[in-house]
Design an enzyme around this catalytic site. Structure first.
Site, mmCIF file in Angstrom:
data_model
loop_
_atom_site.group_PDB
_atom_site.id
_atom_site.type_symbol
_atom_site.label_atom_id
_atom_site.label_comp_id
_atom_site.label_asym_id
_atom_site.label_seq_id
_atom_site.Cartn_x
_atom_site.Cartn_y
_atom_site.Cartn_z
ATOM 1 N N ASN A 98 -9.978 -0.072 1.613
ATOM 2 C CA ASN A 98 -8.534 0.027 1.418
ATOM 3 C C ASN A 98 -8.203 -0.403 -0.013
ATOM 4 O O ASN A 98 -8.343 -1.583 -0.347
ATOM 5 C CB ASN A 98 -7.841 -0.876 2.452
ATOM 6 N N HIS A 105 -2.878 6.928 4.274
ATOM 7 C CA HIS A 105 -3.341 5.702 3.620
ATOM 8 C C HIS A 105 -4.694 5.328 4.230
ATOM 9 O O HIS A 105 -4.862 5.342 5.450
ATOM 10 C CB HIS A 105 -2.309 4.596 3.838
ATOM 11 N N CYS A 149 0.825 -1.214 0.000
ATOM 12 C CA CYS A 149 0.000 0.000 0.000
ATOM 13 C C CYS A 149 0.855 1.259 0.000
ATOM 14 O O CYS A 149 0.349 2.361 -0.212
ATOM 15 C CB CYS A 149 -0.918 0.010 1.218
HETATM 16 N N1 COA Z 1 -17.081 -9.264 11.179
HETATM 17 C C1 COA Z 1 -17.331 -9.695 12.413
HETATM 18 N N2 COA Z 1 -16.359 -10.119 13.239
HETATM 19 C C2 COA Z 1 -15.095 -10.095 12.776
HETATM 20 C C3 COA Z 1 -14.776 -9.654 11.487
HETATM 21 C C4 COA Z 1 -15.829 -9.231 10.663
HETATM 22 N N3 COA Z 1 -15.640 -8.793 9.433
HETATM 23 N N4 COA Z 1 -13.447 -9.728 11.312
HETATM 24 C C5 COA Z 1 -12.927 -10.206 12.457
HETATM 25 N N5 COA Z 1 -13.917 -10.424 13.328
HETATM 26 C C6 COA Z 1 -13.827 -10.952 14.681
HETATM 27 C C7 COA Z 1 -12.579 -11.727 14.900
HETATM 28 O O1 COA Z 1 -12.749 -13.046 14.407
HETATM 29 C C8 COA Z 1 -12.432 -11.666 16.401
HETATM 30 O O2 COA Z 1 -13.255 -12.665 16.953
HETATM 31 P P1 COA Z 1 -12.674 -13.583 18.134
HETATM 32 O O3 COA Z 1 -12.350 -12.637 19.245
HETATM 33 O O4 COA Z 1 -13.846 -14.480 18.405
HETATM 34 O O5 COA Z 1 -11.492 -14.257 17.530
HETATM 35 C C9 COA Z 1 -13.044 -10.308 16.754
HETATM 36 O O6 COA Z 1 -13.782 -9.898 15.600
HETATM 37 C C10 COA Z 1 -12.044 -9.248 17.132
HETATM 38 O O7 COA Z 1 -10.964 -9.331 16.255
HETATM 39 P P2 COA Z 1 -9.787 -8.288 16.298
HETATM 40 O O8 COA Z 1 -8.704 -8.708 15.348
HETATM 41 O O9 COA Z 1 -9.405 -7.955 17.694
HETATM 42 O O10 COA Z 1 -10.544 -7.016 15.720
HETATM 43 P P3 COA Z 1 -9.960 -5.585 15.545
HETATM 44 O O11 COA Z 1 -10.739 -4.646 16.351
HETATM 45 O O12 COA Z 1 -8.462 -5.580 15.705
HETATM 46 O O13 COA Z 1 -10.244 -5.309 14.013
HETATM 47 C C11 COA Z 1 -9.156 -5.361 11.889
HETATM 48 C C12 COA Z 1 -9.725 -6.174 13.020
HETATM 49 C C13 COA Z 1 -8.646 -6.322 10.824
HETATM 50 C C14 COA Z 1 -10.235 -4.471 11.327
HETATM 51 C C15 COA Z 1 -7.984 -4.498 12.444
HETATM 52 O O14 COA Z 1 -7.101 -5.288 13.181
HETATM 53 C C16 COA Z 1 -7.230 -3.790 11.361
HETATM 54 O O15 COA Z 1 -7.736 -2.932 10.698
HETATM 55 N N6 COA Z 1 -5.931 -4.111 11.195
HETATM 56 C C17 COA Z 1 -5.122 -3.508 10.184
HETATM 57 C C18 COA Z 1 -5.412 -4.163 8.874
HETATM 58 C C19 COA Z 1 -4.903 -3.346 7.712
HETATM 59 O O16 COA Z 1 -4.935 -2.156 7.723
HETATM 60 N N7 COA Z 1 -4.446 -4.061 6.696
HETATM 61 C C20 COA Z 1 -3.978 -3.487 5.514
HETATM 62 C C21 COA Z 1 -2.694 -2.786 5.720
HETATM 63 S S1 COA Z 1 -2.172 -1.984 4.315
#
Ligand code: COA
Length: 395
Positions: free
Chosen positions: A285, A255, A115
């Site tokens: 994204n 970003h 990205c």
């Molecule tokens: N819908 C519902 N629940 C979801 C879900 C979705 N789309 N995606 C994940 N979950 C669940 C997970 O399975 C987890 O469940 P569990 O506790 O039973 O395992 C729970 O939600 C919490 O997961 P967690 O990873 O703590 O959530 P979060 O608040 O960190 O959000 C992201 C997850 C992916 C949105 C976040 O970590 C993020 O944005 N990370 C950066 C990713 C990114 O920017 N990537 C590209 C970089 S260029």
């Protein structure tokens, strides 16, 4: 010191027509609009049509950018296409774009920095024009991430979208353009964002396909932590090096990955939320396309005016990161000295006026560089000390 300045003479964007909303996704995987909006800020994203690929979208964005700049494809000296989702692994997508554009004079390269790719490309392009080597460099960020999605994995498929954004970086005699920059990479996080089954390490077999090795895998929490840290560090570095403070910045274009990442970073930076460009609610994204899409929309919305200072910052697979401070070019100043009379002005007087103007610019640039050195002399020891204390405390 640079011989010339850089400026963005044209910009363009393209997003596919098809809109995929959070409600649509809730029909496909175990998720909800409420979860996606509160955890990411994303409401919908665009998905490429059948057969539509990265070069198609990049071409549309480029045509708009060329038109805005009043240039022809033949005017381009270099094409930099940043993408992690090229049409083919070989040949480079940049060469396919060159052919479709008919930019026969240009060199062409594809840049893979996740990205962060567009910012890596923009900063590279500015070096070519500031040294005087090239006049016009096309920088495109284009992605067809929908092809790399596992549409049964709710951890990833709700985050990404397709699109392309392009700018033309042109040589200029007027001060402005790229002021300060940083390129970063922390290779120790290479497996946090990964397409494990495409590449020379894994021969493509039916098993790889069955295990969805050709689909994106992500450690969301690791990327989240990394992103908030490097965004703060990178923005602080480019602003401090310019001898400025956050208050001097007119617009921040981060970003567009997750609104929570942006909010956390700007809170730590003490940056005014009003001055942050966010459009991830509509596009998700789009990886390398995200910063140029946000830049194009900021310009269309009149959020960037001549002389404004904009900071762009990105992070992504690698794990890479980059930031730059760009001074939006002032309105072109006429090369002709302003006349208070209709009498002809001797050529020698015109030259003197030009020399005075150039000397004034150089003094301004030198003064800013000195201020920047002084600021760095104060900030760097403080920053290193803070980092050392944090390390000792195990934070
Ligand atoms: N819908 C519902 N629940 C979801 C879900 C979705 N789309 N995606 C994940 N979950 C669940 C997970 O399975 C987890 O469940 P569990 O506790 O039973 O395992 C729970 O939600 C919490 O997961 P967690 O990873 O703590 O959530 P979060 O608040 O960190 O959000 C992201 C997850 C992916 C949105 C976040 O970590 C993020 O944005 N990370 C950066 C990713 C990114 O920017 N990537 C590209 C970089 S260029």
């Amino acid at each position: 010191m640079s011989n010339y300045y850089s400026k963005i003479s044209g910009w363009g964007m393209y997003v596919p027509e098809r809109v995929l909303t959070n409600h649509d996704l809730a029909q496909m995987v175990d998720t909800s609009d409420e979860w996606i909006v509160t955890r990411t800020g994303i409401r919908e994203r665009r998905i490429a049509a059948e057969g539509q690929a990265t070069v198609d979208m990049s071409l549309r964005a480029t045509q708009q950018a060329l038109e805005r700049a009043g240039l022809q494809a033949d005017d381009l000296d270099l094409i930099i296409l940043a993408t992690s989702t090229p049409d083919y692994l070989c040949p480079p997508a940049s060469s396919v774009l060159q052919d479709r554009l008919g930019a026969s004079r240009a060199g062409a390269m594809t840049l893979v920095a996740g990205c962060t790719g567009f910012l890596y490309g923009l900063i590279t392009a500015a070096q070519f024009v500031q040294t005087g080597a090239y006049r016009h460099v096309l920088v495109v960020g284009g992605e067809t991430l929908s092809y790399a999605m596992d549409w049964t994995d709710r951890n990833t498929c709700v985050l990404f979208g397709d699109g392309a954004g392009a700018v033309i970086v042109s040589r200029s005699d007027q001060p402005g353009g790229l002021q300060t920059m940083m390129l970063g990479s922390d290779g120790s996080g290479w497996d946090a964002l990964l397409l494990p089954g495409i590449g020379s390490i894994t021969p493509l077999t039916p098993e790889v396909l069955e295990n969805k090795g050709h689909k994106l895998k992500m450690n969301g929490r690791a990327v989240f932590k990394f992103a908030t840290r490097v965004m703060v560090e990178a923005v602080t570095q480019v602003v401090t090096e310019a001898g400025l403070t956050m208050n001097d910045i007119d617009l921040l274009i981060p970003h567009q990955a997750n609104e929570r990442i942006i909010d956390l970073a700007i809170r730590r930076l003490g940056f005014d939320r009003e001055k942050v460009m966010v459009n991830l609610d509509r596009y998700g994204n789009t990886s390398a396309a995200s910063v140029p899409l946000a830049l194009c929309e900021a310009l269309d919305q009149g959020r960037l005016r001549p002389g404004d200072r904009v900071v762009m910052v990105a992070f992504g697979a690698g794990l890479t990161y980059a930031a730059c401070l760009w001074e939006w070019q002032p309105e072109e100043v006429s090369e002709e000295p302003i006349l208070v009379t209709n009498w002809p002005v001797p050529e020698s007087l015109r030259e003197t006026a030009q020399q005075v103007r150039t000397a004034a610019w150089r003094m301004q640039v030198q003064a800013r560089a000195k201020a920047s050195d002084a600021a760095m002399a104060i900030m760097l020891p403080l920053y290193t000390f803070r980092k050392g204390v944090k390390k000792r405390l195990g934070k």
